[in-house]
Design a protein around this motif. Sequence first.
Motif, PDB file in Angstrom:
ATOM      1  N   ASP A  72      -5.836 -15.073 -41.627  1.00 26.26           N
ATOM      2  CA  ASP A  72      -4.380 -14.994 -41.645  1.00 26.26           C
ATOM      3  C   ASP A  72      -3.914 -13.885 -42.585  1.00 26.26           C
ATOM      4  O   ASP A  72      -4.246 -13.888 -43.767  1.00 26.26           O
ATOM      5  N   GLY A  73      -3.146 -12.948 -42.042  1.00 25.45           N
ATOM      6  CA  GLY A  73      -2.659 -11.828 -42.828  1.00 25.45           C
ATOM      7  C   GLY A  73      -1.683 -12.209 -43.927  1.00 25.45           C
ATOM      8  O   GLY A  73      -1.569 -11.511 -44.933  1.00 25.45           O
ATOM      9  N   ILE A  74      -0.974 -13.324 -43.759  1.00 29.72           N
ATOM     10  CA  ILE A  74      -0.042 -13.751 -44.798  1.00 29.72           C
ATOM     11  C   ILE A  74      -0.813 -14.204 -46.036  1.00 29.72           C
ATOM     12  O   ILE A  74      -0.455 -13.862 -47.169  1.00 29.72           O
ATOM     13  N   GLN A  75      -1.896 -14.943 -45.831  1.00 28.76           N
ATOM     14  CA  GLN A  75      -2.729 -15.350 -46.974  1.00 28.76           C
ATOM     15  C   GLN A  75      -3.324 -14.126 -47.661  1.00 28.76           C
ATOM     16  O   GLN A  75      -3.373 -14.050 -48.886  1.00 28.76           O
ATOM     17  N   LEU A  76      -3.760 -13.144 -46.866  1.00 26.56           N
ATOM     18  CA  LEU A  76      -4.285 -11.902 -47.434  1.00 26.56           C
ATOM     19  C   LEU A  76      -3.193 -11.198 -48.241  1.00 26.56           C
ATOM     20  O   LEU A  76      -3.445 -10.723 -49.352  1.00 26.56           O
ATOM     21  N   ALA A  77      -1.977 -11.142 -47.709  1.00 25.78           N
ATOM     22  CA  ALA A  77      -0.870 -10.480 -48.406  1.00 25.78           C
ATOM     23  C   ALA A  77      -0.599 -11.132 -49.759  1.00 25.78           C
ATOM     24  O   ALA A  77      -0.321 -10.439 -50.744  1.00 25.78           O
ATOM     25  N   GLU A  78      -0.697 -12.460 -49.816  1.00 27.01           N
ATOM     26  CA  GLU A  78      -0.508 -13.160 -51.092  1.00 27.01           C
ATOM     27  C   GLU A  78      -1.524 -12.684 -52.124  1.00 27.01           C
ATOM     28  O   GLU A  78      -1.178 -12.419 -53.285  1.00 27.01           O
ATOM     29  N   PRO A  86       1.065  -3.443 -52.768  1.00 28.47           N
ATOM     30  CA  PRO A  86       2.153  -3.771 -51.850  1.00 28.47           C
ATOM     31  C   PRO A  86       1.663  -3.857 -50.404  1.00 28.47           C
ATOM     32  O   PRO A  86       0.735  -3.144 -50.006  1.00 28.47           O
ATOM     33  N   VAL A  87       2.304  -4.735 -49.635  1.00 25.65           N
ATOM     34  CA  VAL A  87       1.911  -4.979 -48.248  1.00 25.65           C
ATOM     35  C   VAL A  87       3.087  -4.715 -47.319  1.00 25.65           C
ATOM     36  O   VAL A  87       4.212  -5.137 -47.584  1.00 25.65           O
ATOM     37  N   ILE A 105       6.550  -6.206 -48.802  1.00 24.36           N
ATOM     38  CA  ILE A 105       7.753  -5.429 -49.077  1.00 24.36           C
ATOM     39  C   ILE A 105       8.532  -5.107 -47.814  1.00 24.36           C
ATOM     40  O   ILE A 105       9.667  -4.659 -47.874  1.00 24.36           O
ATOM     41  N   GLY A 106       7.884  -5.337 -46.652  1.00 23.24           N
ATOM     42  CA  GLY A 106       8.582  -5.066 -45.410  1.00 23.24           C
ATOM     43  C   GLY A 106       7.741  -5.412 -44.211  1.00 23.24           C
ATOM     44  O   GLY A 106       6.610  -5.881 -44.327  1.00 23.24           O
ATOM     45  N   SER A 107       8.329  -5.155 -43.033  1.00 25.86           N
ATOM     46  CA  SER A 107       7.666  -5.453 -41.777  1.00 25.86           C
ATOM     47  C   SER A 107       8.026  -4.394 -40.750  1.00 25.86           C
ATOM     48  O   SER A 107       9.173  -3.964 -40.673  1.00 25.86           O
ATOM     49  N   MET A 108       7.031  -3.994 -39.983  1.00 26.67           N
ATOM     50  CA  MET A 108       7.228  -3.071 -38.876  1.00 26.67           C
ATOM     51  C   MET A 108       6.758  -3.807 -37.621  1.00 26.67           C
ATOM     52  O   MET A 108       5.560  -4.041 -37.457  1.00 26.67           O
ATOM     53  N   PRO A 109       7.690  -4.260 -36.784  1.00 26.55           N
ATOM     54  CA  PRO A 109       7.306  -5.081 -35.639  1.00 26.55           C
ATOM     55  C   PRO A 109       6.594  -4.284 -34.545  1.00 26.55           C
ATOM     56  O   PRO A 109       6.917  -3.119 -34.310  1.00 26.55           O
ATOM     57  N   LYS A 110       5.617  -4.937 -33.912  1.00 23.13           N
ATOM     58  CA  LYS A 110       4.964  -4.349 -32.742  1.00 23.13           C
ATOM     59  C   LYS A 110       5.854  -4.613 -31.534  1.00 23.13           C
ATOM     60  O   LYS A 110       6.523  -5.639 -31.489  1.00 23.13           O
ATOM     61  N   PRO A 111       5.859  -3.722 -30.565  1.00 22.45           N
ATOM     62  CA  PRO A 111       5.126  -2.461 -30.580  1.00 22.45           C
ATOM     63  C   PRO A 111       5.882  -1.413 -31.389  1.00 22.45           C
ATOM     64  O   PRO A 111       7.098  -1.374 -31.378  1.00 22.45           O
ATOM     65  N   TYR A 112       5.145  -0.607 -32.111  1.00 20.35           N
ATOM     66  CA  TYR A 112       5.750   0.471 -32.878  1.00 20.35           C
ATOM     67  C   TYR A 112       5.085   1.778 -32.483  1.00 20.35           C
ATOM     68  O   TYR A 112       3.969   1.799 -31.971  1.00 20.35           O
ATOM     69  N   ASP A 113       5.789   2.842 -32.719  1.00 20.71           N
ATOM     70  CA  ASP A 113       5.269   4.179 -32.472  1.00 20.71           C
ATOM     71  C   ASP A 113       4.530   4.624 -33.727  1.00 20.71           C
ATOM     72  O   ASP A 113       5.037   4.440 -34.841  1.00 20.71           O
TER      73      ASP A 113
END
Length: 154
Positions: A72-78, A86-87, A105-113
């Motif tokens: 889980d990426g959220i656990q990794l971010a913690e 920073p994540v 610090i933020g989020s870039m939703p998929k799909p992204y360029d």
Amino acid sequence: MIMTAQQDGTATQTLMIVEDEALVAITLRDELQESGYKVLDLTDRHAEALEVAKAEKPALALVNIRLAGRDDGIQLAEQLKALGIPVLFISGQVSRASSAKTVAIGSMPKPYDAAEMVLAVAYLLARLRGDASLPRPDQLEVFDEEGFDLAPAA
């Protein structure tokens, strides 16, 4: 015009990508490297990413929420935040990313360029240095525009 790491006047910044979709990770890595960033070896596992982060101390980690296996990426971010790294979440799971605002610090939703991601990385790294001169990319959700508090949790 895309701002590169050299053009914005900073030394080459080291980035980490933790992503379970190989093609997405490779495309993103290539775009970031072409823009002048150093990108650590790609990983899709929590434990591997944590070890690399401890050894290399990247300036920013780009982390997907769903990783290989049941990681889980959220656990990794913690854990990365506790190390002072920073994540930026790079995930289609927008609601889960938003619910974890305290560890990223933020989020870039998929799909992204990939080119838009380069702009987002440049923006976040500039903000982390206290430079608010770059425009915020449209797709980028910044969780704490005022704070950018990355002090490790006590």
